[in-house]
Design a protein around this motif. Structure first.
Motif, PDB file in Angstrom:
ATOM      1  N   ALA A 112      -7.140  -8.508  -4.113  1.00 44.13           N
ATOM      2  CA  ALA A 112      -7.991  -9.019  -3.030  1.00 44.13           C
ATOM      3  C   ALA A 112      -9.024 -10.002  -3.563  1.00 44.13           C
ATOM      4  O   ALA A 112      -9.234 -11.085  -2.994  1.00 44.13           O
ATOM      5  CB  ALA A 112      -8.686  -7.858  -2.325  1.00 44.13           C
ATOM      6  N   ALA A 113      -9.671  -9.643  -4.674  1.00 46.82           N
ATOM      7  CA  ALA A 113     -10.673 -10.537  -5.259  1.00 46.82           C
ATOM      8  C   ALA A 113     -10.027 -11.809  -5.782  1.00 46.82           C
ATOM      9  O   ALA A 113     -10.543 -12.917  -5.586  1.00 46.82           O
ATOM     10  CB  ALA A 113     -11.411  -9.812  -6.385  1.00 46.82           C
ATOM     11  N   MET A 154      -7.159 -13.286  -4.857  1.00 47.22           N
ATOM     12  CA  MET A 154      -6.697 -14.164  -3.793  1.00 47.22           C
ATOM     13  C   MET A 154      -7.868 -14.849  -3.082  1.00 47.22           C
ATOM     14  O   MET A 154      -7.769 -16.003  -2.661  1.00 47.22           O
ATOM     15  CB  MET A 154      -5.851 -13.380  -2.786  1.00 47.22           C
ATOM     16  CG  MET A 154      -4.493 -12.974  -3.320  1.00 47.22           C
ATOM     17  SD  MET A 154      -3.454 -14.407  -3.696  1.00 47.22           S
ATOM     18  CE  MET A 154      -1.990 -13.608  -4.353  1.00 47.22           C
ATOM     19  N   SER A 155      -8.987 -14.158  -2.975  1.00 51.06           N
ATOM     20  CA  SER A 155     -10.176 -14.771  -2.370  1.00 51.06           C
ATOM     21  C   SER A 155     -10.697 -15.911  -3.232  1.00 51.06           C
ATOM     22  O   SER A 155     -11.058 -16.987  -2.732  1.00 51.06           O
ATOM     23  CB  SER A 155     -11.266 -13.716  -2.171  1.00 51.06           C
ATOM     24  OG  SER A 155     -10.838 -12.701  -1.282  1.00 51.06           O
ATOM     25  N   LEU A 200      -3.831 -15.915   4.315  1.00 56.32           N
ATOM     26  CA  LEU A 200      -5.292 -15.898   4.245  1.00 56.32           C
ATOM     27  C   LEU A 200      -5.872 -17.230   4.711  1.00 56.32           C
ATOM     28  O   LEU A 200      -6.844 -17.265   5.484  1.00 56.32           O
ATOM     29  CB  LEU A 200      -5.727 -15.596   2.807  1.00 56.32           C
ATOM     30  CG  LEU A 200      -7.219 -15.436   2.537  1.00 56.32           C
ATOM     31  CD1 LEU A 200      -7.813 -14.358   3.431  1.00 56.32           C
ATOM     32  CD2 LEU A 200      -7.451 -15.096   1.065  1.00 56.32           C
ATOM     33  N   GLY A 254      -8.800  -3.375  -6.352  1.00 62.04           N
ATOM     34  CA  GLY A 254      -9.169  -4.545  -5.564  1.00 62.04           C
ATOM     35  C   GLY A 254      -8.947  -5.859  -6.281  1.00 62.04           C
ATOM     36  O   GLY A 254      -9.385  -6.914  -5.796  1.00 62.04           O
ATOM     37  N   TYR A 310       5.231  -3.246   2.755  1.00 72.46           N
ATOM     38  CA  TYR A 310       3.884  -3.300   3.309  1.00 72.46           C
ATOM     39  C   TYR A 310       3.793  -2.878   4.772  1.00 72.46           C
ATOM     40  O   TYR A 310       2.741  -3.042   5.388  1.00 72.46           O
ATOM     41  CB  TYR A 310       3.310  -4.710   3.145  1.00 72.46           C
ATOM     42  CG  TYR A 310       3.119  -5.095   1.699  1.00 72.46           C
ATOM     43  CD1 TYR A 310       2.152  -4.484   0.919  1.00 72.46           C
ATOM     44  CD2 TYR A 310       3.928  -6.052   1.106  1.00 72.46           C
ATOM     45  CE1 TYR A 310       1.979  -4.822  -0.409  1.00 72.46           C
ATOM     46  CE2 TYR A 310       3.765  -6.398  -0.234  1.00 72.46           C
ATOM     47  CZ  TYR A 310       2.792  -5.780  -0.976  1.00 72.46           C
ATOM     48  OH  TYR A 310       2.622  -6.110  -2.309  1.00 72.46           O
ATOM     49  N   ASN A 354       2.299  -9.229  -4.111  1.00 71.30           N
ATOM     50  CA  ASN A 354       1.040  -9.959  -4.003  1.00 71.30           C
ATOM     51  C   ASN A 354       0.404 -10.008  -5.390  1.00 71.30           C
ATOM     52  O   ASN A 354      -0.261  -9.066  -5.823  1.00 71.30           O
ATOM     53  CB  ASN A 354       0.087  -9.262  -3.026  1.00 71.30           C
ATOM     54  CG  ASN A 354       0.535  -9.418  -1.596  1.00 71.30           C
ATOM     55  OD1 ASN A 354       1.404 -10.216  -1.305  1.00 71.30           O
ATOM     56  ND2 ASN A 354      -0.047  -8.647  -0.700  1.00 71.30           N
ATOM     57  N   PRO A 374       1.028 -14.853   0.712  1.00 72.13           N
ATOM     58  CA  PRO A 374      -0.272 -14.241   1.001  1.00 72.13           C
ATOM     59  C   PRO A 374      -1.408 -15.258   1.063  1.00 72.13           C
ATOM     60  O   PRO A 374      -2.320 -15.128   1.882  1.00 72.13           O
ATOM     61  CB  PRO A 374      -0.464 -13.253  -0.158  1.00 72.13           C
ATOM     62  CG  PRO A 374       0.921 -12.935  -0.609  1.00 72.13           C
ATOM     63  CD  PRO A 374       1.691 -14.212  -0.436  1.00 72.13           C
TER      64      PRO A 374
END
Length: 305
Positions: free
Chosen positions: A156-157, A159-160, A106, A153, A252, A21, A102
Motif C-alpha cells: 500500500a505504501a 503503490m502510493s 489507484l 502495508g 482477491y 500486487n 493496481p
C-alpha cells in the motif's frame, strides 16, 4: 521463423503472475552490468518500468522505435511494450518495476488523467534544475526504502509513493511539451488499440475475427502484427487478458468459481475450468488455494521482520 520475445518480471527472471500486487527497486548497474550492459528485447506482460538515468547514456528500443538518450532523462515502459537497452558503462540511476493494473486502478480514483501517462511509452530529457525534476530522487529513494523493510502495508505504501512519482512524471511531460514526446509507431498504435478493445470486451469472449473487423484488418494480419510486436498471437493476447482477470479475482475476491466463469463469459464452470487448467496447469480451485497460502506465508514473514 516466428520471433519469440521473452516475457520477464525482471530481465532474466521468470515472469511473475499478473495478479500479484508487487513492486521492485534496483539500480541500473545491478542488473545491467552482469549482462555486459546489454538488455536484449523482451516484454513484461503485467509490469510497468520507470528508469531515471542520472549518469551515462543508453540506446533503447521501445516497440519499433529506436533512439539514443543521455542523462538526465526518464524512461517509462508500460506493460506489453517490447523494449531493449544498451547502456554506456558509466550509466547509473534507479529502476522501479511494478504491477501496472493496481497502479491504473489507484490513478483512476485519484487522478484519472494519470492513466494515460501510465499506458504511454515515453522518453523525456530532463532539466536538472526544475522543481519537478528535483522532486524525483527523493521519491525514488522513498520507494527504495519501502522496498527494503518488508513490513505490514508495504504494498500500500509503495503503490502510493509510486503514484506520487508518476504524478511528477506527468507534470514534467506537461511542462516540457513538445520535448517530451510519447514513443509511438503505426504498428505500436494498432497494438495499443487492439489491447484497449480487449480490455473493454474480454468478458464477452469476442473472437479474433470480431476484433480484426473492428480494426479494419484480417485475422491473419492481426495475428502477424501481434507476433511481430508482442511475440504472441492475437488469441494469446485475448486469453492472457482473461487469465489475468481470472487469477486476480480468484485471489482477491470471494466470488465462487461458478460465478467467476459467468462473469468472464464462459458457458459453464466446467468449460472455464478446462480453459484455466490449459493455460496455468492448475484448476481454478487449486490455484486459489495455493495463491492464498503463498500470500499468508508472505504476510507472516513480513510480520516477523
Amino acid at each position: 521463423m516466428v520471433r519469440s520475445i521473452p516475457n520477464y518480471a525482471l530481465y532474466g527472471d521468470q515472469a511473475q503472475p499478473g495478479w500479484s500486487n508487487s513492486f521492485n527497486f534496483e539500480w541500473i548497474p545491478q542488473r545491467s552490468a552482469p549482462y555486459n550492459w546489454e538488455i536484449q528485447p523482451h516484454v513484461h506482460d503485467a509490469f510497468i518500468q520507470l528508469l531515471y538515468l542520472t549518469h551515462g547514456a543508453v540506446t533503447l528500443q521501445l516497440d519499433n522505435v529506436r533512439q539514443q538518450v543521455s542523462a538526465p532523462c526518464l524512461l517509462l515502459v508500460p506493460a506489453g511494450t517490447v523494449h531493449s537497452f544498451h547502456f554506456e558503462r558509466d550509466t547509473d540511476g534507479p529502476v522501479i518495476t511494478a504491477t501496472q493494473k493496481p497502479l491504473e486502478s489507484l490513478a483512476a480514483v485519484v487522478m484519472p488523467e494519470l492513466v494515460a501517462t501510465i499506458r504511454t511509452p515515453t522518453v523525456v530529457a530532463l532539466d536538472a534544475t526544475t522543481r519537478y525534476t528535483e522532486a524525483l530522487m527523493p521519491l525514488f529513494l522513498a520507494v527504495e526504502q519501502e522496498s527494503r523493510i518488508h513490513a505490514r502495508g508495504q504494498v500500500a505504501a509503495g503503490m502510493s509513493l509510486l503514484t506520487a512519482l508518476l504524478v511528477q512524471v506527468s507534470r514534467i511531460c506537461d511542462s516540457r511539451q513538445p520535448a517530451a514526446m510519447p514513443v509511438h509507431s503505426r504498428k505500436a498504435a494498432q497494438i495499443e488499440r487492439f489491447r484497449a478493445l480487449v480490455d473493454a470486451r474480454f468478458r464477452t469472449r469476442c473472437s479474433v475475427e470480431s476484433y480484426a473487423d473492428e480494426l479494419g484488418v484480417t485475422p491473419g494480419q492481426l495475428t502477424r502484427l501481434c507476433r511481430e510486436v508482442l511475440g504472441m498471437s492475437s488469441l494469446d493476447v485475448i486469453n492472457a487478458r482473461v487469465m489475468h482477470e481470472a487469477q486476480r479475482d480468484l485471489v482477491y475476491s470471494i466470488t465462487s468459481i461458478q460465478q467467476l466463469a459467468a462473469l468472464l463469459g464462459f458457458e459453464d464452470e466446467a468449460y472455464f475450468s478446462r480453459f484455466f487448467r490449459k493455460h496455468s496447469g492448475q484448476t481454478p480451485k487449486e490455484f486459489r488455494r495455493l495463491a492464498l497460502e503463498q500470500m499468508a506465508q508472505a504476510e507472516a514473514g513480513a510480520g516477523k521482520g
